[in-house]
Scaffold this motif. Structure first.
Motif, PDB file in Angstrom:
ATOM      1  N   CYS A  74       0.849  -1.184   0.000  1.00 11.53           N
ATOM      2  CA  CYS A  74       0.000   0.000   0.000  1.00 11.53           C
ATOM      3  C   CYS A  74       0.890   1.242   0.000  1.00 11.53           C
ATOM      4  O   CYS A  74       1.939   1.263   0.639  1.00 11.53           O
ATOM      5  CB  CYS A  74      -0.909   0.000   1.231  1.00 11.53           C
ATOM      6  SG  CYS A  74      -2.227   1.224   1.115  1.00 11.53           S
ATOM      7  N   TYR A 120       1.058   5.228   0.961  1.00 10.28           N
ATOM      8  CA  TYR A 120       0.455   6.197   1.880  1.00 10.28           C
ATOM      9  C   TYR A 120       1.155   7.543   1.700  1.00 10.28           C
ATOM     10  O   TYR A 120       2.352   7.600   1.417  1.00 10.28           O
ATOM     11  CB  TYR A 120       0.653   5.772   3.341  1.00 10.28           C
ATOM     12  CG  TYR A 120       0.197   4.392   3.690  1.00 10.28           C
ATOM     13  CD1 TYR A 120      -1.104   4.151   4.108  1.00 10.28           C
ATOM     14  CD2 TYR A 120       1.078   3.315   3.620  1.00 10.28           C
ATOM     15  CE1 TYR A 120      -1.521   2.876   4.456  1.00 10.28           C
ATOM     16  CE2 TYR A 120       0.673   2.039   3.967  1.00 10.28           C
ATOM     17  CZ  TYR A 120      -0.626   1.826   4.387  1.00 10.28           C
ATOM     18  OH  TYR A 120      -1.032   0.561   4.731  1.00 10.28           O
ATOM     19  N   CYS A 145      -1.841  -1.089  -3.662  1.00 11.70           N
ATOM     20  CA  CYS A 145      -3.071  -0.296  -3.640  1.00 11.70           C
ATOM     21  C   CYS A 145      -2.807   1.029  -2.932  1.00 11.70           C
ATOM     22  O   CYS A 145      -1.743   1.254  -2.363  1.00 11.70           O
ATOM     23  CB  CYS A 145      -4.187  -1.059  -2.933  1.00 11.70           C
ATOM     24  SG  CYS A 145      -3.894  -1.287  -1.157  1.00 11.70           S
ATOM     25  N   ASN A 187      -5.302   4.529  -1.087  1.00 12.02           N
ATOM     26  CA  ASN A 187      -6.584   5.200  -0.862  1.00 12.02           C
ATOM     27  C   ASN A 187      -6.404   6.664  -1.227  1.00 12.02           C
ATOM     28  O   ASN A 187      -5.387   7.271  -0.884  1.00 12.02           O
ATOM     29  CB  ASN A 187      -7.006   5.103   0.607  1.00 12.02           C
ATOM     30  CG  ASN A 187      -7.275   3.683   1.026  1.00 12.02           C
ATOM     31  OD1 ASN A 187      -7.990   2.964   0.355  1.00 12.02           O
ATOM     32  ND2 ASN A 187      -6.690   3.271   2.132  1.00 12.02           N
ATOM     33  N   ARG A 209      -9.355   2.451 -10.648  1.00 14.49           N
ATOM     34  CA  ARG A 209     -10.246   2.819  -9.549  1.00 14.49           C
ATOM     35  C   ARG A 209     -11.264   1.712  -9.366  1.00 14.49           C
ATOM     36  O   ARG A 209     -11.931   1.306 -10.323  1.00 14.49           O
ATOM     37  CB  ARG A 209     -10.954   4.136  -9.837  1.00 14.49           C
ATOM     38  CG  ARG A 209     -11.689   4.650  -8.602  1.00 14.49           C
ATOM     39  CD  ARG A 209     -12.426   5.900  -8.902  1.00 14.49           C
ATOM     40  NE  ARG A 209     -13.717   5.506  -9.467  1.00 14.49           N
ATOM     41  CZ  ARG A 209     -14.682   6.334  -9.743  1.00 14.49           C
ATOM     42  NH1 ARG A 209     -14.523   7.617  -9.569  1.00 14.49           N
ATOM     43  NH2 ARG A 209     -15.810   5.894 -10.246  1.00 14.49           N
ATOM     44  N   ARG A 210     -11.370   1.211  -8.159  1.00 14.36           N
ATOM     45  CA  ARG A 210     -12.274   0.104  -7.867  1.00 14.36           C
ATOM     46  C   ARG A 210     -13.648   0.636  -7.479  1.00 14.36           C
ATOM     47  O   ARG A 210     -13.757   1.486  -6.608  1.00 14.36           O
ATOM     48  CB  ARG A 210     -11.716  -0.736  -6.709  1.00 14.36           C
ATOM     49  CG  ARG A 210     -10.327  -1.301  -6.897  1.00 14.36           C
ATOM     50  CD  ARG A 210     -10.269  -2.585  -7.676  1.00 14.36           C
ATOM     51  NE  ARG A 210     -11.132  -3.628  -7.206  1.00 14.36           N
ATOM     52  CZ  ARG A 210     -10.735  -4.709  -6.540  1.00 14.36           C
ATOM     53  NH1 ARG A 210      -9.464  -4.872  -6.254  1.00 14.36           N
ATOM     54  NH2 ARG A 210     -11.596  -5.624  -6.185  1.00 14.36           N
ATOM     55  N   MET A 218     -15.818  -2.477  -4.418  1.00 14.74           N
ATOM     56  CA  MET A 218     -15.486  -2.716  -3.018  1.00 14.74           C
ATOM     57  C   MET A 218     -15.877  -1.515  -2.171  1.00 14.74           C
ATOM     58  O   MET A 218     -15.973  -0.398  -2.667  1.00 14.74           O
ATOM     59  CB  MET A 218     -13.978  -2.947  -2.863  1.00 14.74           C
ATOM     60  CG  MET A 218     -13.450  -4.139  -3.608  1.00 14.74           C
ATOM     61  SD  MET A 218     -11.655  -4.245  -3.515  1.00 14.74           S
ATOM     62  CE  MET A 218     -11.430  -4.592  -1.789  1.00 14.74           C
ATOM     63  N   TYR A 219     -16.046  -1.771  -0.886  1.00 15.69           N
ATOM     64  CA  TYR A 219     -16.195  -0.706   0.100  1.00 15.69           C
ATOM     65  C   TYR A 219     -14.954  -0.705   0.968  1.00 15.69           C
ATOM     66  O   TYR A 219     -14.352  -1.748   1.211  1.00 15.69           O
ATOM     67  CB  TYR A 219     -17.418  -0.927   0.991  1.00 15.69           C
ATOM     68  CG  TYR A 219     -18.718  -0.767   0.261  1.00 15.69           C
ATOM     69  CD1 TYR A 219     -19.160   0.486  -0.137  1.00 15.69           C
ATOM     70  CD2 TYR A 219     -19.501  -1.872  -0.029  1.00 15.69           C
ATOM     71  CE1 TYR A 219     -20.359   0.632  -0.814  1.00 15.69           C
ATOM     72  CE2 TYR A 219     -20.694  -1.737  -0.706  1.00 15.69           C
ATOM     73  CZ  TYR A 219     -21.110  -0.477  -1.090  1.00 15.69           C
ATOM     74  OH  TYR A 219     -22.302  -0.331  -1.750  1.00 15.69           O
ATOM     75  N   TYR A 220     -14.579   0.444   1.438  1.00 15.28           N
ATOM     76  CA  TYR A 220     -13.443   0.579   2.333  1.00 15.28           C
ATOM     77  C   TYR A 220     -13.983   0.737   3.750  1.00 15.28           C
ATOM     78  O   TYR A 220     -14.853   1.562   3.995  1.00 15.28           O
ATOM     79  CB  TYR A 220     -12.611   1.809   1.941  1.00 15.28           C
ATOM     80  CG  TYR A 220     -11.504   2.127   2.911  1.00 15.28           C
ATOM     81  CD1 TYR A 220     -10.308   1.429   2.869  1.00 15.28           C
ATOM     82  CD2 TYR A 220     -11.648   3.116   3.873  1.00 15.28           C
ATOM     83  CE1 TYR A 220      -9.282   1.709   3.756  1.00 15.28           C
ATOM     84  CE2 TYR A 220     -10.636   3.402   4.765  1.00 15.28           C
ATOM     85  CZ  TYR A 220      -9.458   2.693   4.703  1.00 15.28           C
ATOM     86  OH  TYR A 220      -8.452   2.972   5.586  1.00 15.28           O
ATOM     87  N   TYR A 221     -13.499  -0.062   4.675  1.00 15.35           N
ATOM     88  CA  TYR A 221     -13.893   0.017   6.073  1.00 15.35           C
ATOM     89  C   TYR A 221     -12.658   0.227   6.920  1.00 15.35           C
ATOM     90  O   TYR A 221     -11.584  -0.280   6.593  1.00 15.35           O
ATOM     91  CB  TYR A 221     -14.546  -1.301   6.536  1.00 15.35           C
ATOM     92  CG  TYR A 221     -15.832  -1.639   5.836  1.00 15.35           C
ATOM     93  CD1 TYR A 221     -17.046  -1.204   6.337  1.00 15.35           C
ATOM     94  CD2 TYR A 221     -15.835  -2.404   4.687  1.00 15.35           C
ATOM     95  CE1 TYR A 221     -18.238  -1.526   5.705  1.00 15.35           C
ATOM     96  CE2 TYR A 221     -17.010  -2.734   4.042  1.00 15.35           C
ATOM     97  CZ  TYR A 221     -18.221  -2.290   4.564  1.00 15.35           C
ATOM     98  OH  TYR A 221     -19.388  -2.611   3.927  1.00 15.35           O
ATOM     99  N   ASP A 222     -12.808   0.943   8.020  1.00 14.19           N
ATOM    100  CA  ASP A 222     -11.739   0.943   8.995  1.00 14.19           C
ATOM    101  C   ASP A 222     -12.315   1.007  10.388  1.00 14.19           C
ATOM    102  O   ASP A 222     -13.482   1.346  10.581  1.00 14.19           O
ATOM    103  CB  ASP A 222     -10.662   1.993   8.708  1.00 14.19           C
ATOM    104  CG  ASP A 222     -10.952   3.417   9.082  1.00 14.19           C
ATOM    105  OD1 ASP A 222     -11.710   3.677  10.029  1.00 14.19           O
ATOM    106  OD2 ASP A 222     -10.348   4.290   8.448  1.00 14.19           O
TER     107      ASP A 222
END
Length: 147
Positions: free
Chosen positions: A69, A71, A105, A107, A126-127, A130-134
């Motif tokens: 990832c 960042y 990947c 964000n 770009r996806r 999917m959903y992004y959760y945290d």
């Protein structure tokens, strides 16, 4: 010139992050101790770009042995549109390939117009499937956005 980021770069990278409008910084994760922990786990994959004797770009890049990832991908506004972001991303990807990582990947905030244009121009996918959760394990790790 792109090179691997070290802890010696922290103060200058912190200053860069704080110069980027809308940039989100985490109180614990982005502290000196947090970045030191990150770089110890990922000693060869995070980068800085140096121009005119100062750090003008940076990427934190790490992996879990399977997937990577990116960042905090950023370039000083005065140095944008000169290929610095592209060089840094390429450097990170080469380092990841050396470590046998085959997927990376990132964000990007929906409101980050400049960043999203950059990733589209770089042909990143770009996806929409999917959903992004945290979930915050430590409520003291607050995000503060640079005005």
């Amino acid at each position: 010139m792109v090179r691997v980021m070290t802890m010696d770069d922290y103060d200058e990278v912190w200053e860069l992050w704080n110069s980027i409008h809308g940039f989100g910084l985490r109180s614990l994760d982005d502290s000196r101790e947090g970045i030191e922990r990150f770089l110890k786990r990922n000693p060869t994959t995070s980068v800085v770009d140096i121009e005119d004797g100062k750090i003008v770009g940076a990427i934190l890049c790490g992996h879990d042995g399977r997937r990577a990832c990116l960042y905090h991908v950023c370039v000083n506004e005065k140095y944008r549109m000169h290929g610095i972001g592209k060089k840094m991303v390429g450097f990170c990807c080469e380092k990841l390939k050396e470590e046998h990582i085959s997927k990376v990947c990132l964000n990007a905030f929906v409101t980050n117009v400049v960043g999203n244009k950059f990733w589209q121009k770089m042909n990143w996918t770009r996806r929409d499937d999917m959903y992004y959760y945290d979930f915050a394990l430590n409520e003291d790790n607050k995000t503060v956005f640079v005005p």
